[in-house]
Enzyme design. Structure first.
Site, PDB file in Angstrom:
ATOM      1  N   ASN A   1       1.049  -1.138   0.127  1.00  0.00           N
ATOM      2  CA  ASN A   1       0.124  -0.043  -0.132  1.00  0.00           C
ATOM      3  C   ASN A   1       0.860   1.213   0.135  1.00  0.00           C
ATOM      4  O   ASN A   1       1.395   1.451   0.978  1.00  0.00           O
ATOM      5  CB  ASN A   1      -0.957  -0.145   1.244  1.00  0.00           C
ATOM      6  CG  ASN A   1      -1.928   1.193   1.231  1.00  0.00           C
ATOM      7  OD1 ASN A   1      -1.844   2.080   0.413  1.00  0.00           O
ATOM      8  ND2 ASN A   1      -3.149   0.956   1.857  1.00  0.00           N
TER       9      ASN A   1
ATOM     10  N   ASP B   1      -7.280   5.566  -9.199  1.00  0.00           N
ATOM     11  CA  ASP B   1      -8.924   5.624  -8.674  1.00  0.00           C
ATOM     12  C   ASP B   1      -9.366   7.206  -8.468  1.00  0.00           C
ATOM     13  O   ASP B   1      -9.103   7.860  -7.534  1.00  0.00           O
ATOM     14  CB  ASP B   1      -8.887   5.009  -7.418  1.00  0.00           C
ATOM     15  CG  ASP B   1     -10.517   4.457  -7.241  1.00  0.00           C
ATOM     16  OD1 ASP B   1     -11.265   5.490  -7.576  1.00  0.00           O
ATOM     17  OD2 ASP B   1     -10.883   3.637  -6.452  1.00  0.00           O
TER      18      ASP B   1
END
Length: 300
Positions: free
Chosen positions: A177, A200
């Site tokens: 991440n 995103d």
């Protein structure tokens, strides 16, 4: 009498099984246990499939992994807790796992050669593949949160190394991440380029904190980038493009490249052509919005 044909697919196996006239042919009926019913056939077929070790995840013609076996959701929640190993510090990143030909043993990971390019949210690795031959002496890594996509990129790089001896040894991928663990992978001023391609958009205002470009995260990216290093962003969502540009424009440690510098940079041509998302936008005749900025020393 009936004819039944069905197909089973798993991430690594595929088998087509045909059962014909089972109900009226004793020699066929005896091959199946009495307790086996139509709804249990898939389990039996999967067992046969495993026994036969039919592996079709890779193309027979190219040797590359086939994307349909590694499909995943388009995006993941970066704020959720995922379980994967994370190095406690950049000095603990084992380069021998990522670049075995260049670092045969983990003892050599402390050498002066470090990762310089980071593709954040690398997707299926298209940009990494293109950059590998453009900068053959530069170490680069893709950082991806989705496990299936990460596995695909690993298999793709391994296959390319086999079919192209001596090439693609300078790229790798890691499941992590990047919104949480950038400082765990990179030292201060280690990187010369960072890429954020088609991230995103997180349209809802309450989810803007999930966006990979934000004033807070730019502080971390500025820490990892050397002075003069470049951050590349591109999206097909105009609102997100304006957001990323505004975040970079308002940050004291970044300045925009001039249009001449952007045109002269060979990397900018790959931003929309090397990735799956960019190719999809191009096929549909969509528009893209770029923001390319240079890391600068803060004014005192």
């Amino acid at each position: 009498m009936f004819n039944l044909s069905f197909r089973l697919q798993t991430p690594s196996l595929r088998l087509r099984v045909t059962l014909a006239s089972v109900s009226k042919h004793k020699h066929l009926r005896n091959q199946f246990p009495a307790s086996t019913r139509i709804h249990k056939i898939p389990k039996f077929a999967e067992k046969v499939m495993l026994e036969n070790k039919v592996n079709s995840t890779h193309s027979k013609s190219t040797g590359l992994p086939r994307k349909r076996f590694y499909r995943a959701r388009a995006h993941s929640n970066p704020l959720s807790d995922s379980h994967f190993p994370v190095p406690v510090a950049p000095s603990h990143v084992d380069y021998s796992l990522h670049y075995p030909q260049l670092f045969p043993s983990s003892d050599e990971a402390g050498s002066c050669k470090k990762i310089q390019f980071a593709d954040i949210g690398c997707g299926f690795g298209g940009l990494l593949i293109s950059l590998s031959t453009l900068f053959p002496n530069t170490l680069m890594i893709g950082m991806e949160l989705r496990d299936k996509v990460t596995e695909y990129v690993k298999e793709r790089i391994l296959a390319l190394r086999v079919t192209n001896p001596g090439q693609y040894q300078n790229i790798s991928v890691v499941r992590t991440n990047s919104m949480k663990y950038i400082p765990n992978y990179f030292e201060k001023a280690q990187l010369s380029k960072m890429f954020f391609l088609f991230p995103d958009p997180h349209f809802k205002e309450k989810n803007h904190r999930r966006r990979v470009i934000s004033p807070f995260l730019l502080d971390e990216y500025a820490y990892a980038l050397e002075v003069g290093g470049i951050i590349y962003t591109i999206t097909d969502v105009e609102e997100l493009g304006d957001w990323m540009k505004a975040c970079l424009e308002n940050h004291p440690m970044f300045e925009a490249l001039t249009s001449e510098e952007v045109e002269a940079d060979p990397v900018t041509k790959l931003l929309s052509s090397a990735t799956e998302e960019g190719q999809k936008v191009d096929r549909n005749g969509g528009q893209t919005f770029r923001a390319i900025y240079r890391r600068i020393a803060p004014s005192l």
